[in-house]
Design an enzyme around this catalytic site. Structure first.
Site, PDB file in Angstrom:
ATOM      1  N   HIS A  32       0.699  -1.139   0.089  1.00 25.83           N
ATOM      2  CA  HIS A  32       0.089   0.028  -0.049  1.00 25.83           C
ATOM      3  C   HIS A  32       0.817   1.389   0.118  1.00 25.83           C
ATOM      4  O   HIS A  32       0.520   2.305  -0.689  1.00 25.83           O
ATOM      5  CB  HIS A  32      -0.705  -0.051   1.371  1.00 25.83           C
ATOM      6  N   SER A 181      -2.146  -8.510   2.926  1.00 24.56           N
ATOM      7  CA  SER A 181      -2.993  -8.620   4.530  1.00 24.56           C
ATOM      8  C   SER A 181      -3.140  -9.952   4.914  1.00 24.56           C
ATOM      9  O   SER A 181      -3.274 -10.204   6.057  1.00 24.56           O
ATOM     10  CB  SER A 181      -4.163  -7.519   4.386  1.00 24.56           C
TER      11      SER A 181
HETATM   12  P1  AMP Z   1      -6.144  -4.216  -0.789  1.00 27.17           P
HETATM   13  O1  AMP Z   1      -6.117  -3.395   0.433  1.00 27.17           O
HETATM   14  O2  AMP Z   1      -5.588  -5.675  -0.533  1.00 27.17           O
HETATM   15  O3  AMP Z   1      -7.564  -4.244  -1.551  1.00 27.17           O
HETATM   16  O4  AMP Z   1      -5.009  -3.589  -1.823  1.00 27.17           O
HETATM   17  C1  AMP Z   1      -5.206  -2.104  -2.221  1.00 27.17           C
HETATM   18  C2  AMP Z   1      -4.471  -1.972  -3.229  1.00 27.17           C
HETATM   19  O5  AMP Z   1      -2.971  -2.198  -2.936  1.00 27.17           O
HETATM   20  C3  AMP Z   1      -4.811  -2.709  -4.386  1.00 27.17           C
HETATM   21  O6  AMP Z   1      -4.406  -1.653  -5.632  1.00 27.17           O
HETATM   22  C4  AMP Z   1      -3.645  -3.485  -4.595  1.00 27.17           C
HETATM   23  O7  AMP Z   1      -3.171  -4.240  -5.964  1.00 27.17           O
HETATM   24  C5  AMP Z   1      -2.266  -2.946  -3.823  1.00 27.17           C
HETATM   25  N1  AMP Z   1      -1.586  -4.162  -3.269  1.00 27.17           N
HETATM   26  C6  AMP Z   1      -1.779  -4.995  -2.097  1.00 27.17           C
HETATM   27  N2  AMP Z   1      -0.754  -5.556  -1.887  1.00 27.17           N
HETATM   28  C7  AMP Z   1       0.192  -5.208  -2.981  1.00 27.17           C
HETATM   29  C8  AMP Z   1       1.571  -5.665  -3.037  1.00 27.17           C
HETATM   30  N3  AMP Z   1       2.187  -6.337  -2.257  1.00 27.17           N
HETATM   31  N4  AMP Z   1       2.351  -4.783  -3.748  1.00 27.17           N
HETATM   32  C9  AMP Z   1       1.725  -3.723  -4.454  1.00 27.17           C
HETATM   33  N5  AMP Z   1       0.797  -3.431  -4.456  1.00 27.17           N
HETATM   34  C10 AMP Z   1      -0.192  -4.032  -3.653  1.00 27.17           C
END
Ligand code: AMP
Length: 294
Positions: A32, A181
């Site tokens: 994030h 997460s």
């Molecule tokens: P989430 O909170 O899992 O819905 O993720 C929110 C944003 O963070 C989304 O655009 C995901 O693709 C990005 N994201 C989650 N994990 C990663 C990671 N390890 N590397 C890069 N972006 C991430």
């Protein structure tokens, strides 16, 4: 940093200034934060949204067990230089049960779409609401969710949202595992099984760099590593980066995507591949992830 819970209050605070939005479901980690870095380059004001969106969960137990900690997220977001943390309650986002949904045909249908019915409709709907309610100039999404990025890009064009979509590379732990997460649910044995996903993807990227173009051969390399690791493969697919349609061979910008189960935890990962043999494998953390910080 201001914590704001309603759309009108967030628009008032922005006062029409161009902002870059980082949509998240919270329980923040370095993935994030790399999106925040991209957002800071794109605009003077960075809004991070934090909302665990029930509409995009196909399994109630996954929604239930999704890690949440607002105090922790507030501290991390403030430290990262986020200007506005938009953390709406369920009633702000969905005042009454929604009757309008955004469905992106084609791009949404394979891979995650096939295995998680309704998932991308939930994602596209909530992202459309964030765009309409916050009116950002730009929004940043992670390549970790490559199909989601393709869905959001297509929706933004089709619905004429005046929002520039930016992508940030996948952030990985030092063992290669993409930071997520959901990793907080992995124990020691689970972590070593989980590392099979990235090992397989890296092996396939090395084969592509050495000249392999066939989807079957690249996918087989990933499947073999996952089998050795003990994780349970759900799918591995070489797909076009823009349309997310399966490819028979690497003949344009593509991503090789994998989903696998480690115990009860479902993990996804991918690498971006180009026909000239180059790849975007993401970046690696040097030390332990923030996810160790409870
Ligand atoms: P989430 O909170 O899992 O819905 O993720 C929110 C944003 O963070 C989304 O655009 C995901 O693709 C990005 N994201 C989650 N994990 C990663 C990671 N390890 N590397 C890069 N972006 C991430």
């Amino acid at each position: 940093m201001k914590v704001i819970e309603s759309f009108p209050a967030a628009r008032f605070e922005l006062g029409g200034a161009p902002a870059a939005l980082v949509p998240t479901m919270g329980f923040l980690h370095e993935g994030h934060l790399s999106l925040v870095d991209v957002a800071q380059e794109a605009a003077d004001t960075v809004v991070m949204s934090l909302f665990v969106n029930p509409l995009q969960f196909d399994r109630p137990e996954d929604l239930e067990s999704y890690p949440r900690d607002l105090d922790r997220d507030e501290a991390i977001a403030a430290e990262a230089g986020v200007d506005i943390l938009f953390a709406p309650a369920l009633e702000e986002m969905y005042a009454s049960p929604p009757r309008t949904f955004v469905r992106v045909d084609g791009v949404s249908e394979g891979m995650e779409g096939a295995h998680r019915p309704g998932h991308f409709e939930g994602v596209a709907t909530v992202v459309a609401k964030l765009f309409a309610g916050l009116r950002p100039a730009a929004a940043v999404f992670g390549r970790k969710d490559a199909q989601q990025l393709a869905v959001v890009r297509r929706m933004t064009v089709d619905l004429s949202f005046p929002v520039e979509i930016l992508a940030a590379p996948t952030v990985r732990d030092s063992d290669g595992l993409a930071v997520s997460s959901r990793n907080v649910h992995l124990d020691g044995a689970g972590r070593s099984q989980a590392a099979g996903l990235s090992r397989g993807l890296f092996a396939a990227a090395a084969a592509a760099a050495a000249g392999e173009r066939g989807a079957d051969a690249l996918e087989a390399l990933v499947a073999a590593e996952i089998e050795v690791s003990g994780a349970r493969l759900e799918y591995v697919t070489l797909a076009d980066a823009a349309t997310a349609q399966p490819l028979a061979s690497l003949d344009g910008e593509a991503f090789l995507a994998v989903a696998a189960h480690v115990g009860d935890v479902r993990l996804i990962d991918n690498v971006v591949l180009w026909p000239d043999g180059s790849a975007d494998l993401g970046t690696r953390l040097e030390g332990p992830s923030l996810l160790g910080r409870s």
